[in-house]
Scaffold this motif. Structure first.
Motif, PDB file in Angstrom:
ATOM      1  N   GLY A 129      23.364  -9.014 142.792  1.00  0.00           N
ATOM      2  CA  GLY A 129      22.015  -8.786 142.301  1.00  0.00           C
ATOM      3  C   GLY A 129      21.956  -8.896 140.798  1.00  0.00           C
ATOM      4  N   LEU A 130      20.754  -9.108 140.283  1.00  0.00           N
ATOM      5  CA  LEU A 130      20.508  -9.192 138.850  1.00  0.00           C
ATOM      6  C   LEU A 130      19.365  -8.263 138.493  1.00  0.00           C
ATOM      7  N   MET A 131      19.590  -7.370 137.517  1.00  0.00           N
ATOM      8  CA  MET A 131      18.488  -6.606 136.956  1.00  0.00           C
ATOM      9  C   MET A 131      18.005  -7.356 135.729  1.00  0.00           C
ATOM     10  N   SER A 132      16.720  -7.748 135.724  1.00  0.00           N
ATOM     11  CA  SER A 132      16.235  -8.654 134.695  1.00  0.00           C
ATOM     12  C   SER A 132      14.860  -8.255 134.180  1.00  0.00           C
ATOM     13  N   HIS A 133      14.596  -8.641 132.923  1.00  0.00           N
ATOM     14  CA  HIS A 133      13.273  -8.449 132.332  1.00  0.00           C
ATOM     15  C   HIS A 133      12.276  -9.473 132.859  1.00  0.00           C
ATOM     16  N   CYS A 134      12.733 -10.415 133.675  1.00  0.00           N
ATOM     17  CA  CYS A 134      11.877 -11.413 134.320  1.00  0.00           C
ATOM     18  C   CYS A 134      11.402 -12.512 133.383  1.00  0.00           C
ATOM     19  N   GLY A 135      12.216 -12.846 132.392  1.00  0.00           N
ATOM     20  CA  GLY A 135      11.981 -14.099 131.686  1.00  0.00           C
ATOM     21  C   GLY A 135      12.189 -15.229 132.685  1.00  0.00           C
ATOM     22  N   TRP A 136      11.516 -16.367 132.478  1.00  0.00           N
ATOM     23  CA  TRP A 136      11.552 -17.393 133.513  1.00  0.00           C
ATOM     24  C   TRP A 136      12.936 -17.997 133.691  1.00  0.00           C
ATOM     25  N   ASN A 137      13.712 -18.165 132.616  1.00  0.00           N
ATOM     26  CA  ASN A 137      15.039 -18.768 132.760  1.00  0.00           C
ATOM     27  C   ASN A 137      15.948 -17.960 133.682  1.00  0.00           C
ATOM     28  N   PRO A 138      16.147 -16.655 133.440  1.00  0.00           N
ATOM     29  CA  PRO A 138      16.989 -15.906 134.377  1.00  0.00           C
ATOM     30  C   PRO A 138      16.408 -15.837 135.785  1.00  0.00           C
ATOM     31  N   CYS A 139      15.076 -15.824 135.904  1.00  0.00           N
ATOM     32  CA  CYS A 139      14.468 -15.849 137.247  1.00  0.00           C
ATOM     33  C   CYS A 139      14.847 -17.133 137.964  1.00  0.00           C
ATOM     34  N   PRO A 148      19.373 -11.954 144.548  1.00  0.00           N
ATOM     35  CA  PRO A 148      18.145 -11.154 144.477  1.00  0.00           C
ATOM     36  C   PRO A 148      18.000 -10.475 143.116  1.00  0.00           C
ATOM     37  N   ILE A 149      16.762 -10.148 142.757  1.00  0.00           N
ATOM     38  CA  ILE A 149      16.463  -9.645 141.420  1.00  0.00           C
ATOM     39  C   ILE A 149      15.814  -8.266 141.487  1.00  0.00           C
ATOM     40  N   ALA A 150      16.330  -7.338 140.671  1.00  0.00           N
ATOM     41  CA  ALA A 150      15.660  -6.065 140.426  1.00  0.00           C
ATOM     42  C   ALA A 150      14.838  -6.256 139.157  1.00  0.00           C
ATOM     43  N   THR A 151      13.523  -6.301 139.287  1.00  0.00           N
ATOM     44  CA  THR A 151      12.655  -6.724 138.190  1.00  0.00           C
ATOM     45  C   THR A 151      12.219  -5.548 137.320  1.00  0.00           C
ATOM     46  N   TRP A 152      12.308  -5.774 135.998  1.00  0.00           N
ATOM     47  CA  TRP A 152      11.888  -4.779 135.010  1.00  0.00           C
ATOM     48  C   TRP A 152      11.139  -5.550 133.925  1.00  0.00           C
ATOM     49  N   ILE A 168       5.538 -12.589 146.478  1.00  0.00           N
ATOM     50  CA  ILE A 168       5.275 -13.894 147.086  1.00  0.00           C
ATOM     51  C   ILE A 168       6.554 -14.506 147.650  1.00  0.00           C
ATOM     52  N   LEU A 169       7.566 -14.665 146.796  1.00  0.00           N
ATOM     53  CA  LEU A 169       8.839 -15.208 147.285  1.00  0.00           C
ATOM     54  C   LEU A 169       9.653 -14.164 148.038  1.00  0.00           C
ATOM     55  N   LYS A 170       9.429 -12.890 147.726  1.00  0.00           N
ATOM     56  CA  LYS A 170      10.124 -11.760 148.365  1.00  0.00           C
ATOM     57  C   LYS A 170      11.641 -11.882 148.208  1.00  0.00           C
ATOM     58  N   VAL A 171      12.055 -12.174 146.956  1.00  0.00           N
ATOM     59  CA  VAL A 171      13.487 -12.258 146.661  1.00  0.00           C
ATOM     60  C   VAL A 171      13.887 -11.205 145.627  1.00  0.00           C
ATOM     61  N   GLY A 172      13.078 -10.162 145.485  1.00  0.00           N
ATOM     62  CA  GLY A 172      13.390  -9.113 144.527  1.00  0.00           C
ATOM     63  C   GLY A 172      12.564  -7.874 144.790  1.00  0.00           C
ATOM     64  N   ILE A 206      15.776  -8.713 151.468  1.00  0.00           N
ATOM     65  CA  ILE A 206      15.517  -9.432 150.221  1.00  0.00           C
ATOM     66  C   ILE A 206      16.654 -10.408 149.932  1.00  0.00           C
ATOM     67  N   ARG A 207      17.876  -9.962 150.130  1.00  0.00           N
ATOM     68  CA  ARG A 207      19.044 -10.833 149.883  1.00  0.00           C
ATOM     69  C   ARG A 207      19.016 -12.037 150.821  1.00  0.00           C
TER      70      ARG A 207
END
Length: 253
Positions: A129-139, A148-152, A168-172, A206-207
């Motif tokens: 998993g990735l905890m991310s600020h949800c910039g488009w590149n890491p997404c 899967p992404i833990a979004t912050w 929508i994508l249901k991947v995080g 999600i995974r």
């Protein structure tokens, strides 16, 4: 969403709108597997002038592997080589003093304070998993690798990226809802999100979604980038603007 964009960003966008009127369309670092519906909506949006929308991504590597295959050994990837599959989560936040030493002493992880090979880490089998600020590149990188992404999310486009990833994508999943952005995020909130993503049925679902989408994107790239190919071809054969379709095939072949 309220509060996403600063006045400076909105003002800049207003000025750019005048120049955009002369463009034939827009290029995006995305693919139709993730945002095809919305690209079609943009293409038919009257305010946008019904311009063409080309998805020519992802730009990032789509290589996955079990062990470090770099010619220059990297200590972060070497550490991942020793871990169980899908057992590790990349977390990005400011940590308390002494946390790094305690984590490494207990053998629970590795704290990276300088540059890290993000695409290599996301492409490693053990990354769960990735905890991310949800910039488009890491997404885009995480989605491509099936992680899967833990979004912050922070401001700008990030709350919208969070919505795409989680609803929508249901991947995080969401660590902190955007409407609570002024509230302090506690360590227990982060730990709860980590457990949901890594050990719950919700996280497993999600995974599964992330893996399936990542596989589909990588297959499209393995097939010679057929989805991006179709977008580039349509760019070259704009009516009365560039070249004929036969000439375009000659250019790309």
């Amino acid at each position: 969403m309220e509060g996403c964009f600063t006045f400076e960003i909105l003002n800049s966008s207003t000025h750019q709108y005048e120049f955009a009127k002369t463009a034939a369309g827009d290029l995006y670092n995305t693919c139709r597997l993730t945002e095809g519906t919305y690209l079609d909506l943009l293409a038919n949006e009257l305010m946008n002038g019904s311009k063409r929308q080309w998805a020519i991504g992802p730009f990032n590597s789509a290589t996955t592997y079990r062990h470090n295959n770099s010619n220059s050994p990297n200590r972060y990837l070497e550490w991942l080589d020793k871990q169980a599959p899908h057992s590790r989560k990349d977390r990005r936040t400011k940590l308390p003093q002494g946390y790094e030493e305690r984590v490494e002493a207990m053998g629970q992880g590795m704290v990276v304070g300088d540059w890290a090979p993000q695409q290599g880490i996301l492409g490693h089998l053990v990354t769960g998993g990735l905890m991310s600020h949800c910039g488009w590149n890491p997404c885009m990188e995480s989605i491509t690798m099936g992680v899967p992404i833990a979004t912050w999310p922070m401001p700008s486009d990030q709350p919208w990226n969070c919505l795409l990833v989680t609803k929508i994508l249901k991947v995080g999943l969401v660590v902190r809802e955007w409407e609570h952005r002024e509230e302090l995020v506690t360590s227990s909130t982060i730990e709860k999100a980590r457990r949901r993503l890594m050990t719950s049925k919700e996280g497993n679902d999600i995974r599964k979604n992330a893996v399936e989408l990542g596989n589909a994107i990588r297959r499209s790239m393995d097939d010679g980038g057929l989805l991006a190919w179709s977008s580039i071809l349509s760019l070259l054969v704009l009516p009365d603007r560039f070249i004929s379709q036969n000439e375009a095939y000659n250019v790309l072949s």
